[in-house]
Design an enzyme around this catalytic site. Structure first.
Site, PDB file in Angstrom:
ATOM      1  N   TRP A 207      -9.158  -5.497-164.434  1.00  0.00           N
ATOM      2  CA  TRP A 207      -9.023  -4.565-163.306  1.00  0.00           C
ATOM      3  C   TRP A 207     -10.356  -3.906-162.984  1.00  0.00           C
ATOM      4  CZ3 TRP A 207     -10.169   0.442-162.208  1.00  0.00           C
ATOM      5  CH2 TRP A 207      -9.621   0.973-161.027  1.00  0.00           C
TER       6      TRP A 207
ATOM      7  N   TYR B  93     -12.396  -4.488-159.576  1.00  0.00           N
ATOM      8  CA  TYR B  93     -12.619  -3.365-158.663  1.00  0.00           C
ATOM      9  C   TYR B  93     -14.109  -3.220-158.357  1.00  0.00           C
ATOM     10  CZ  TYR B  93     -12.046   1.319-156.671  1.00  0.00           C
ATOM     11  OH  TYR B  93     -12.038   2.416-155.826  1.00  0.00           O
TER      12      TYR B  93
ATOM     13  N   ASP C 290      -2.881  -4.144-160.918  1.00  0.00           N
ATOM     14  CA  ASP C 290      -2.896  -2.790-160.373  1.00  0.00           C
ATOM     15  C   ASP C 290      -1.469  -2.345-160.043  1.00  0.00           C
ATOM     16  OD1 ASP C 290      -4.758  -0.616-158.953  1.00  0.00           O
ATOM     17  OD2 ASP C 290      -3.065  -1.043-157.623  1.00  0.00           O
TER      18      ASP C 290
END
Length: 506
Positions: free
Chosen positions: A444, A448, A464
């Site tokens: 994640w 990101y 997410d």
């Protein structure tokens, strides 16, 4: 596109292709954007070029009516991960102006000759010519918007000498620098007050006022909502009410500190030039005007102004899950980052906590380790701490587990010593691999960073929580995301937006 389809775009003055290609008109010796409002030239008199630099290299000067040097950038450079795409992102950030072609080649990991050969073969111009177009545009903005002496403008725009500056301006605009300035003073810089599309400006005490162009619909409210929820006290602030907000932040730049202000209210082209285009009003206050080009590019990346919403809609609009979301919020953007190192720190701070909690942690970090401004400017008091200062910091002020503080120190140390590169021309796959190899960085966080710090339009975060909820709301699965390439970042934002709307309705 074929040359015939390009000519059809010119005949219909289709603004979707402004910045995608340029046309040179043999009979007039000028080059234009496809949406130029002038009489459409005959097909046999038109030549097409992939860049403004290629058109200039072929002997054409910029059209004074449509300002082809001021169009939004091509979204292709954000999509592409090859040498050409990476090089264009670096040139846009001013790498050639600051480090020369050798510096660009070194960052890309190729020889200068290879970079020159590949850019020339594909874009019709090498890195020097591409950077020259950008310098000329910056010079024109400064000439027409500031009272600076012409000599100072030449060096602020990145030219090596005043003679080079004079020769370039005359060649590109068919006017001397003084004539360009005089024309602006007389209001002769375009039809009846028409602002240019990429970065027009006017003088303002203490700064430069700009209009930053975008193509197609632009969901400004969503972008400002996104940034406001994440605004870190001291570094960022959002003033005003929805529909009339102003986003403000400090900017660390190569030659000094800057402050940018961007208004939410968007403007259409008042004369219909390039229908479907508009701009965001922006004000830049810079310690050193040599940072103007870099600052503009970083604000554009933050607000995703070079996106192609038409291409996104073409791919996602036919999908049963995405189609209704696009219809509800056309022009949704995927905000990037004004400073990739800052975004990396914020991504680690945001691990496994809410957006609000991450914002609070960010404010604590800035208060403890940020560089104070010489004088506060409204709610702006600091520049976000650099990676080097955080790499050895105890971070005891942060109320989070020691494992996450260790991860933060690990990431910032890797950024400081160059083990992880997150600049505009970084190799995205290599950067993600390097991030995942660091202790405390999972898929994640790396994803990101890839989406926002590296501006990748094709990132999906199946782990997410908001994305999972969005998938449930739309009755689809993570496997469906494969059909959303190469625009999965935009699909992700649509899912987040759907989740937030559902939460608001209770």
């Amino acid at each position: 596109m074929t040359e015939e389809s390009k000519y059809e775009a010119v005949r219909s003055r289709d603004a979707r292709f402004d910045g995608v290609f340029f046309l040179g008109v043999r009979t007039t010796g000028i080059y234009c954007r496809p949406s130029c409002p002038a009489v459409t030239p005959k097909r046999q008199n038109v030549r097409f070029y992939p860049t403004a630099a290629a058109a200039q290299g072929a002997g054409f000067r910029a059209c004074r009516r449509c300002r082809p040097d001021a169009v939004p950038g091509s979204a292709e450079w954000n999509v592409r991960a090859d040498l050409v795409g990476r090089a264009m992102r670096m040139i846009g950030d001013g790498v050639v102006d600051r480090e020369g072609v050798a510096g660009l080649a070194r960052r890309l990991g190729y020889s200068s000759r290879q970079v020159q050969r590949q850019l020339t073969a594909e874009l019709g111009a090498g890195p020097v010519a591409l950077a020259r177009v950008q310098r000329a545009h910056t010079a024109r903005v400064l000439l027409q918007t500031t009272p600076l002496p012409i000599t100072e403008i030449a060096f602020a725009a990145g030219f090596a000498s005043v003679r080079q500056f004079n020769d370039t301006v005359r060649e590109i605009y068919a006017r001397t620098p003084s004539a360009l300035r005089d024309a602006a003073a007389r209001g002769g810089h375009g039809p009846a007050g028409r602002p240019e599309m990429r970065c027009s400006a006017q003088a303002e005490a203490g700064g430069v006022t700009l209009r930053l162009a975008y193509r197609g619909p632009y969901a400004a409210g969503h972008v400002f909502d996104f940034l406001e929820r994440r605004a870190i006290p001291g570094v960022e602030e959002v003033l005003g009410e929805p529909g009339a907000r102003t986003y403000r932040r400090t900017l660390p730049l190569p030659y000094g500190i800057g402050i940018t202000e961007v208004d939410e209210n968007t403007g259409p082209d008042p004369e219909g030039l390039g229908q479907g285009q508009g701009w965001l009003d922006c004000r830049l206050h810079l310690a050193d005007l040599r940072d103007l080009t870099t600052a503009v590019q970083r604000v554009r990346r933050l607000f995703d102004l070079d996106a192609d919403p038409y291409a996104v809609a073409e791919t996602l609009g036919e999908d049963p899950a995405m189609g209704p979301l696009l219809a509800r919020t056309p022009g949704l953007r995927s905000p990037g980052a004004a400073d990739p190192h800052e975004l990396a720190v914020r991504a680690v701070l945001g691990q496994q906590i809410t957006v609000g909690a991450a914002r609070t942690l960010g404010g604590t970090l800035v208060a403890a380790y940020g560089k104070p401004l010489a004088a506060p400017d409204g709610g702006l008091t600091h520049v976000f701490p650099d990676a080097g200062s955080l790499a050895e910091a105890p971070l005891t002020e942060l109320g989070m587990p020691e494992s996450r503080r260790a991860a933060l120190r690990t990431v910032t140390a890797a950024l400081a010593d160059g083990a992880v590169a997150l600049g505009p021309g970084a190799d995205r796959d290599e950067a993600e691999r390097a991030l995942l190899a660091l202790t405390g960085i999972g898929p994640w966080t790396a994803g990101y960073m890839r989406m926002r710090a590296l501006g990748d339009p094709d990132v999906f975060l199946p782990g997410d929580a908001g994305v999972r909820h969005g998938l449930e709301l739309t009755g689809t699965t993570a496997a469906q995301a494969e059909h959303w390439r190469p625009w999965r970042s935009y699909a992700l934002h649509h899912l987040w937006h759907a989740t937030s709307l559902f939460a608001e309705k209770g």
